[in-house]
Motif scaffolding. Structure first.
Motif, PDB file in Angstrom:
ATOM      1  N   THR A   1     -12.398  26.137 -21.118  1.00  0.00           N
ATOM      2  CA  THR A   1     -11.119  26.656 -20.619  1.00  0.00           C
ATOM      3  C   THR A   1     -10.570  27.675 -21.607  1.00  0.00           C
ATOM      4  O   THR A   1     -10.590  27.454 -22.814  1.00  0.00           O
ATOM      5  CB  THR A   1     -10.113  25.501 -20.441  1.00  0.00           C
ATOM      6  OG1 THR A   1     -10.722  24.502 -19.625  1.00  0.00           O
ATOM      7  CG2 THR A   1      -8.838  25.984 -19.763  1.00  0.00           C
ATOM      8  N   ARG A   2     -10.120  28.808 -21.060  1.00  0.00           N
ATOM      9  CA  ARG A   2      -9.582  29.874 -21.898  1.00  0.00           C
ATOM     10  C   ARG A   2      -8.080  29.728 -22.079  1.00  0.00           C
ATOM     11  O   ARG A   2      -7.341  29.564 -21.113  1.00  0.00           O
ATOM     12  CB  ARG A   2      -9.880  31.240 -21.280  1.00  0.00           C
ATOM     13  CG  ARG A   2      -9.331  32.378 -22.124  1.00  0.00           C
ATOM     14  CD  ARG A   2      -9.825  33.727 -21.656  1.00  0.00           C
ATOM     15  NE  ARG A   2      -9.588  34.701 -22.701  1.00  0.00           N
ATOM     16  CZ  ARG A   2     -10.123  35.896 -22.744  1.00  0.00           C
ATOM     17  NH1 ARG A   2     -10.946  36.274 -21.790  1.00  0.00           N
ATOM     18  NH2 ARG A   2      -9.859  36.718 -23.728  1.00  0.00           N
ATOM     19  N   ASN A   3      -7.677  29.801 -23.340  1.00  0.00           N
ATOM     20  CA  ASN A   3      -6.262  29.765 -23.652  1.00  0.00           C
ATOM     21  C   ASN A   3      -6.015  30.944 -24.594  1.00  0.00           C
ATOM     22  O   ASN A   3      -6.201  30.830 -25.805  1.00  0.00           O
ATOM     23  CB  ASN A   3      -5.944  28.417 -24.325  1.00  0.00           C
ATOM     24  CG  ASN A   3      -4.462  28.200 -24.475  1.00  0.00           C
ATOM     25  OD1 ASN A   3      -3.666  29.124 -24.252  1.00  0.00           O
ATOM     26  ND2 ASN A   3      -4.071  26.996 -24.867  1.00  0.00           N
ATOM     27  N   GLY A   4      -5.667  32.096 -24.021  1.00  0.00           N
ATOM     28  CA  GLY A   4      -5.558  33.317 -24.821  1.00  0.00           C
ATOM     29  C   GLY A   4      -6.926  33.680 -25.372  1.00  0.00           C
ATOM     30  O   GLY A   4      -7.894  33.802 -24.620  1.00  0.00           O
ATOM     31  N   GLU A   5      -7.020  33.779 -26.686  1.00  0.00           N
ATOM     32  CA  GLU A   5      -8.325  34.084 -27.293  1.00  0.00           C
ATOM     33  C   GLU A   5      -9.012  32.811 -27.787  1.00  0.00           C
ATOM     34  O   GLU A   5     -10.041  32.865 -28.462  1.00  0.00           O
ATOM     35  CB  GLU A   5      -8.152  35.103 -28.435  1.00  0.00           C
ATOM     36  CG  GLU A   5      -7.851  36.514 -27.956  1.00  0.00           C
ATOM     37  CD  GLU A   5      -8.721  36.972 -26.780  1.00  0.00           C
ATOM     38  OE1 GLU A   5      -9.950  37.010 -26.930  1.00  0.00           O
ATOM     39  OE2 GLU A   5      -8.167  37.267 -25.696  1.00  0.00           O
ATOM     40  N   HIS A   6      -8.441  31.677 -27.430  1.00  0.00           N
ATOM     41  CA  HIS A   6      -9.012  30.395 -27.832  1.00  0.00           C
ATOM     42  C   HIS A   6      -9.756  29.776 -26.639  1.00  0.00           C
ATOM     43  O   HIS A   6      -9.262  29.795 -25.520  1.00  0.00           O
ATOM     44  CB  HIS A   6      -7.874  29.479 -28.301  1.00  0.00           C
ATOM     45  CG  HIS A   6      -8.344  28.139 -28.749  1.00  0.00           C
ATOM     46  ND1 HIS A   6      -9.043  27.963 -29.917  1.00  0.00           N
ATOM     47  CD2 HIS A   6      -8.227  26.925 -28.164  1.00  0.00           C
ATOM     48  CE1 HIS A   6      -9.341  26.679 -30.039  1.00  0.00           C
ATOM     49  NE2 HIS A   6      -8.858  26.036 -28.983  1.00  0.00           N
ATOM     50  N   PHE A   7     -10.964  29.260 -26.903  1.00  0.00           N
ATOM     51  CA  PHE A   7     -11.756  28.655 -25.837  1.00  0.00           C
ATOM     52  C   PHE A   7     -11.982  27.180 -26.146  1.00  0.00           C
ATOM     53  O   PHE A   7     -12.536  26.834 -27.185  1.00  0.00           O
ATOM     54  CB  PHE A   7     -13.102  29.385 -25.696  1.00  0.00           C
ATOM     55  CG  PHE A   7     -12.958  30.800 -25.218  1.00  0.00           C
ATOM     56  CD1 PHE A   7     -13.008  31.108 -23.870  1.00  0.00           C
ATOM     57  CD2 PHE A   7     -12.725  31.836 -26.121  1.00  0.00           C
ATOM     58  CE1 PHE A   7     -12.856  32.417 -23.419  1.00  0.00           C
ATOM     59  CE2 PHE A   7     -12.572  33.147 -25.686  1.00  0.00           C
ATOM     60  CZ  PHE A   7     -12.637  33.442 -24.325  1.00  0.00           C
ATOM     61  N   GLU A   8     -11.529  26.352 -25.240  1.00  0.00           N
ATOM     62  CA  GLU A   8     -11.649  24.906 -25.445  1.00  0.00           C
ATOM     63  C   GLU A   8     -12.837  24.371 -24.659  1.00  0.00           C
ATOM     64  O   GLU A   8     -12.948  24.601 -23.456  1.00  0.00           O
ATOM     65  CB  GLU A   8     -10.369  24.251 -24.934  1.00  0.00           C
ATOM     66  CG  GLU A   8     -10.092  22.898 -25.513  1.00  0.00           C
ATOM     67  CD  GLU A   8      -8.697  22.446 -25.108  1.00  0.00           C
ATOM     68  OE1 GLU A   8      -8.613  21.490 -24.321  1.00  0.00           O
ATOM     69  OE2 GLU A   8      -7.726  23.094 -25.546  1.00  0.00           O
ATOM     70  N   GLN A   9     -13.730  23.669 -25.345  1.00  0.00           N
ATOM     71  CA  GLN A   9     -14.975  23.249 -24.707  1.00  0.00           C
ATOM     72  C   GLN A   9     -15.047  21.745 -24.514  1.00  0.00           C
ATOM     73  O   GLN A   9     -14.762  20.977 -25.410  1.00  0.00           O
ATOM     74  CB  GLN A   9     -16.139  23.701 -25.596  1.00  0.00           C
ATOM     75  CG  GLN A   9     -17.503  23.314 -25.079  1.00  0.00           C
ATOM     76  CD  GLN A   9     -18.603  23.960 -25.915  1.00  0.00           C
ATOM     77  OE1 GLN A   9     -18.574  25.151 -26.180  1.00  0.00           O
ATOM     78  NE2 GLN A   9     -19.562  23.165 -26.338  1.00  0.00           N
ATOM     79  N   GLN A  10     -15.450  21.355 -23.300  1.00  0.00           N
ATOM     80  CA  GLN A  10     -15.599  19.936 -22.983  1.00  0.00           C
ATOM     81  C   GLN A  10     -17.028  19.703 -22.498  1.00  0.00           C
ATOM     82  O   GLN A  10     -17.527  20.465 -21.660  1.00  0.00           O
ATOM     83  CB  GLN A  10     -14.594  19.594 -21.873  1.00  0.00           C
ATOM     84  CG  GLN A  10     -14.286  18.146 -21.717  1.00  0.00           C
ATOM     85  CD  GLN A  10     -13.450  17.910 -20.459  1.00  0.00           C
ATOM     86  OE1 GLN A  10     -12.870  18.847 -19.891  1.00  0.00           O
ATOM     87  NE2 GLN A  10     -13.418  16.677 -19.999  1.00  0.00           N
TER      88      GLN A  10
END
Ligand code: SAH
Length: 218
Positions: free
Chosen positions: A193-202
């Motif tokens: 999931t993209r949150n601005g320039e941060h990518f959260e991985q599950q």
């Protein structure tokens, strides 16, 4: 309908059995279950395999590729739908079944396939079902489809060794990319999931997809 199948193959009971199995395996989004209950999967496989179209199994679609197992299609779609995407990019059209599932749920689907024969087959299948909100392209999915970016959701049906940067760049803020990632030694289904320039991985589960290859094949 183009194929005259025995009633057992297409009967609502046969399809209902598949839906029940998906539910037993944890699929719970009613939108996804409804679409998969109503979409004829037998249209997407060769006639010789049509009798197996409602089994929860991957099947060959030619050119050394497979139509994904219904459970996996349902799982990836369910994860992608959590963000209510409007515009989705699919990499790996194959026979177009996953494309058709997505097109029934979102406003617009863009789908890229690298093998010409499959690209044509998918076009024919989607036309037959009168699905008009999916745009198909013969090309290399590693490049994405920049002119239509950003996408609220991106779904890969072939496995890269690493998530391609070009695809992450084409993901809208708040959007989700669902992809099998890994090599012959093992692949994991990832939701990023993209949150601005941060990518959260599950990491969701272990899977087995055909590899994502570069270039096109005519
Ligand atoms: N969603 C498809 C699954 C097909 S299998 C279906 O339901 O039928 C995965 C597909 O990804 C194959 O058709 C393969 O040719 C395609 N593929 C692999 N690498 C690709 C790439 N770089 N770009 C586009 N398609 C690719």
């Amino acid at each position: 309908m183009k194929r005259h199948l025995g009633i057992g193959m297409t009967s609502s009971r046969t399809r209902e059995r598949l839906i029940k199995r998906l539910q037993e395996n944890g699929i719970s989004d009613p939108r996804v279950l409804d679409v998969m209950r109503n979409l004829p999967r037998h249209i997407f496989v060769d006639e010789a395999l049509a009798s197996r179209a409602y089994e929860d199994t991957a099947l060959p679609i030619g050119s050394g590729q497979t139509i994904s197992q219904p459970y996996i299609v349902a799982r990836m779609t369910e994860v992608l739908m959590a963000n209510q995407p409007d515009k989705v990019l699919e990499v790996g059209t194959g026979c177009g079944y996953q494309t058709a599932v997505l097109a029934s749920l979102v406003n617009k689907v863009y789908s890229i396939e690298r093998i010409s024969a499959l690209h044509s087959k998918a076009r024919k299948n989607l036309n037959e079902l009168r699905i008009g909100n999916a745009q198909l392209k013969l090309g290399d999915g590693y490049q994405g489809w920049p002119v239509h970016a950003p996408f609220d959701g991106i779904l890969l049906t072939a496995a890269p060794v690493e998530v391609p940067q070009a695809l992450l760049a084409q993901l809208a803020d708040g959007g989700c990319l669902v992809a099998p990632v890994g090599d012959a030694g093992g692949q994991s289904l990832l939701a990023i999931t993209r949150n601005g320039e941060h990518f959260e991985q599950q990491e969701l589960e272990l899977v087995s997809f055909v590899p994502m290859l570069t270039g096109t094949k005519t």
